[in-house]
Design a protein around this motif. Structure first.
Motif, PDB file in Angstrom:
ATOM      1  N   UNK A  57       0.843  -1.200   0.000  1.00 20.60           N
ATOM      2  CA  UNK A  57       0.000   0.000   0.000  1.00 20.60           C
ATOM      3  C   UNK A  57       0.878   1.250   0.000  1.00 20.60           C
ATOM      4  N   UNK A  58       0.630   2.202  -0.902  1.00 20.21           N
ATOM      5  CA  UNK A  58       1.445   3.422  -0.922  1.00 20.21           C
ATOM      6  C   UNK A  58       1.060   4.353   0.227  1.00 20.21           C
ATOM      7  N   UNK A  59       1.990   4.532   1.169  1.00 23.53           N
ATOM      8  CA  UNK A  59       1.696   5.286   2.391  1.00 23.53           C
ATOM      9  C   UNK A  59       2.662   6.442   2.581  1.00 23.53           C
ATOM     10  N   UNK A  85      -1.614   8.939   5.264  1.00 21.63           N
ATOM     11  CA  UNK A  85      -2.218   9.280   3.979  1.00 21.63           C
ATOM     12  C   UNK A  85      -1.825   8.232   2.947  1.00 21.63           C
ATOM     13  N   UNK A  86      -2.746   7.970   2.037  1.00 22.47           N
ATOM     14  CA  UNK A  86      -2.434   7.135   0.888  1.00 22.47           C
ATOM     15  C   UNK A  86      -1.840   8.031  -0.183  1.00 22.47           C
ATOM     16  N   UNK A  87      -0.628   7.747  -0.581  1.00 21.39           N
ATOM     17  CA  UNK A  87       0.108   8.606  -1.503  1.00 21.39           C
ATOM     18  C   UNK A  87      -0.657   8.800  -2.809  1.00 21.39           C
ATOM     19  N   UNK A  88      -0.885  10.072  -3.151  1.00 18.87           N
ATOM     20  CA  UNK A  88      -1.553  10.396  -4.397  1.00 18.87           C
ATOM     21  C   UNK A  88      -3.065  10.379  -4.320  1.00 18.87           C
ATOM     22  N   UNK A  93      -4.916  13.791   6.103  1.00 16.94           N
ATOM     23  CA  UNK A  93      -4.667  12.502   6.739  1.00 16.94           C
ATOM     24  C   UNK A  93      -5.950  11.809   7.187  1.00 16.94           C
ATOM     25  N   UNK A  94      -5.949  10.489   7.053  1.00 18.14           N
ATOM     26  CA  UNK A  94      -6.985   9.666   7.679  1.00 18.14           C
ATOM     27  C   UNK A  94      -6.576   9.435   9.126  1.00 18.14           C
ATOM     28  N   UNK A 174     -10.420  13.698  -8.812  1.00 14.76           N
ATOM     29  CA  UNK A 174     -10.511  12.872 -10.007  1.00 14.76           C
ATOM     30  C   UNK A 174      -9.958  11.470  -9.826  1.00 14.76           C
ATOM     31  N   UNK A 175      -9.928  11.002  -8.605  1.00 10.18           N
ATOM     32  CA  UNK A 175      -9.471   9.636  -8.311  1.00 10.18           C
ATOM     33  C   UNK A 175     -10.128   9.197  -7.000  1.00 10.18           C
ATOM     34  N   UNK A 176     -10.173   7.902  -6.784  1.00 10.14           N
ATOM     35  CA  UNK A 176     -10.945   7.391  -5.658  1.00 10.14           C
ATOM     36  C   UNK A 176     -10.285   6.147  -5.085  1.00 10.14           C
ATOM     37  N   UNK A 177     -10.471   5.950  -3.778  1.00 15.19           N
ATOM     38  CA  UNK A 177     -10.011   4.743  -3.091  1.00 15.19           C
ATOM     39  C   UNK A 177     -11.226   3.860  -2.823  1.00 15.19           C
TER      40      UNK A 177
END
Length: 380
Positions: A57-59, A85-88, A93-94, A174-177
């Motif tokens: 996972x990118x962190x 945070x998830x990078x990008x 922060x979560x 413009x992007x989603x997790x």
């Protein structure tokens, strides 16, 4: 006088020894026991590396902020707030309330466990190793799911993001997790609610309305509900949820839920071949029975876990209200109304954008329900 003189040299020789012994006795327990700062330093050193379950996972910004330390002998319990945070993907922060346990071994504190704090929901990695699939516009994280399943979800998300952007051209990431847990029960654990609240649902969205900078939104898929959907249904569900992410920054407590949910459905059905009768079967049956809604759905009508038919009627009615606004005043007017209603009371937004009041909009909506769903004409 002479008997006193031998005592002074004796005290001068003995007193330093007594003081040394006393000081050594005070210092020894501290060195052996460690202190709160030692515990905090141990947590800080341990937390520099994310857990193995998140290896792919990118962190970034992974930190534990310790709020309290409780020690009992050779054991310690720490309350902390995890920030990451998830990078990008995450503009802010979560957060996660955590409980870290430590034990003292050989004079040093060592972390032995980390879990969600009592009363706080777990994180996805608490449920097992996280599998990652990257799409053009999405990051899909799953536990207990095959890469094939997660790739299929990523394909739907990659179609949903442009659809949400086209419905509301305003700025957003413009992007989603997308998070895919192993089961409905695991989904409910992540969201901190009973499983019954999400039974039959394909997905939900987390996030804080009106947050700035953009919050750490997540679309959470219910794997059981998702499996029951058709290919078209999956696209509609995911576009609906992604639209919530796309409109999050302009959605506030002022925004009526009929407008928020109706707009998300309008974006999901927009440009498709689904008819009004197909998309609103529950409300259609009620209207044909002569049970025309007396007003636009109230916020309480969208509560999870209640009467499923009543909930379906609320969603369908909200969609048809937004569809009516787009047809009669234009797509751009619907978008402006959505944004305006997040800043001002609904009566003000309706007047400024559409030039009507709520009773007039309600009557137009009721007339459209009769015409579109085959209800009886109003009495003369």
């Amino acid at each position: 006088m002479s008997p006193v003189r031998p005592l002074r040299p004796l005290l001068l020789r003995v007193l330093p020894l007594l003081l040394s012994a006393l000081l050594a006795g005070c210092a020894a327990p501290a060195a052996q026991d460690g202190g709160e700062q030692d515990v905090r330093r141990a947590v800080a050193a341990w937390s520099r590396t994310p857990p193995a379950q998140l290896a792919d996972v990118p962190l970034e910004d992974w930190t534990y902020e310790v709020s309290s330390v409780r020690r009992s002998g050779a054991a310690a319990t720490v309350r902390a707030e995890l920030r990451y945070r998830l990078t990008g993907y995450d503009g802010a922060p979560a957060g996660s309330a955590r409980e870290v346990r430590l034990s003292r071994d050989g004079g040093r504190w060592r972390v032995t466990g980390d879990r969600a704090a009592p009363g706080a929901p777990p994180q996805l990695w608490d449920q097992g190793p996280v599998t990652v699939v990257r799409g053009a516009h999405c990051l899909v994280l799953g536990v207990g799911q095959t890469s094939r399943t997660l790739s299929a979800v990523a394909e739907e998300a990659d179609r949903a993001v442009p659809a949400a952007s086209a419905a509301r051209p305003g700025p957003w990431a413009g992007r989603v997790v997308v998070v895919v847990p192993a089961s409905l029960e695991r989904m409910a654990e992540l969201l901190g609610r009973p499983a019954a609240a999400y039974r039959g649902m394909g997905a939900v969205t987390t996030g804080r309305a009106g947050a700035a900078p953009a919050p750490a939104d997540r679309v959470v898929v219910n794997p059981q509900g998702w499996a029951e959907l058709s290919a078209a249904g999956r696209g509609i569900v995911l576009t609906h949820e992604v639209t919530h992410v796309a409109t999050r920054a302009v959605t506030t407590d002022r925004t009526p839920l009929w407008l928020s949910e109706g707009f998300a459905d309008w974006a999901a059905y927009r440009g498709g071949a689904t008819t009004r009768q197909q998309a609103a079967p529950t409300l259609g049956r009620a209207v044909r029975r002569g049970e025309l809604p007396g007003g636009l759905p109230a916020d309480g009508d969208f509560a999870f876990g209640g009467d499923q038919e009543a909930l379906a009627r609320s969603y369908e009615g909200a969609w048809l209200a937004c569809r009516l606004i787009a047809q009669q005043w234009g797509d751009a007017a619907l978008v402006r109304l959505y944004e305006h209603a997040g800043r001002d009371p609904l009566p003000v937004a309706l007047r400024d954008v559409l030039g009507v009041d709520e009773p007039a909009l309600t009557r137009a909506w009721q007339d459209s329900l009769r015409a579109d769903l085959g209800g009886p004409a109003p009495a003369p």
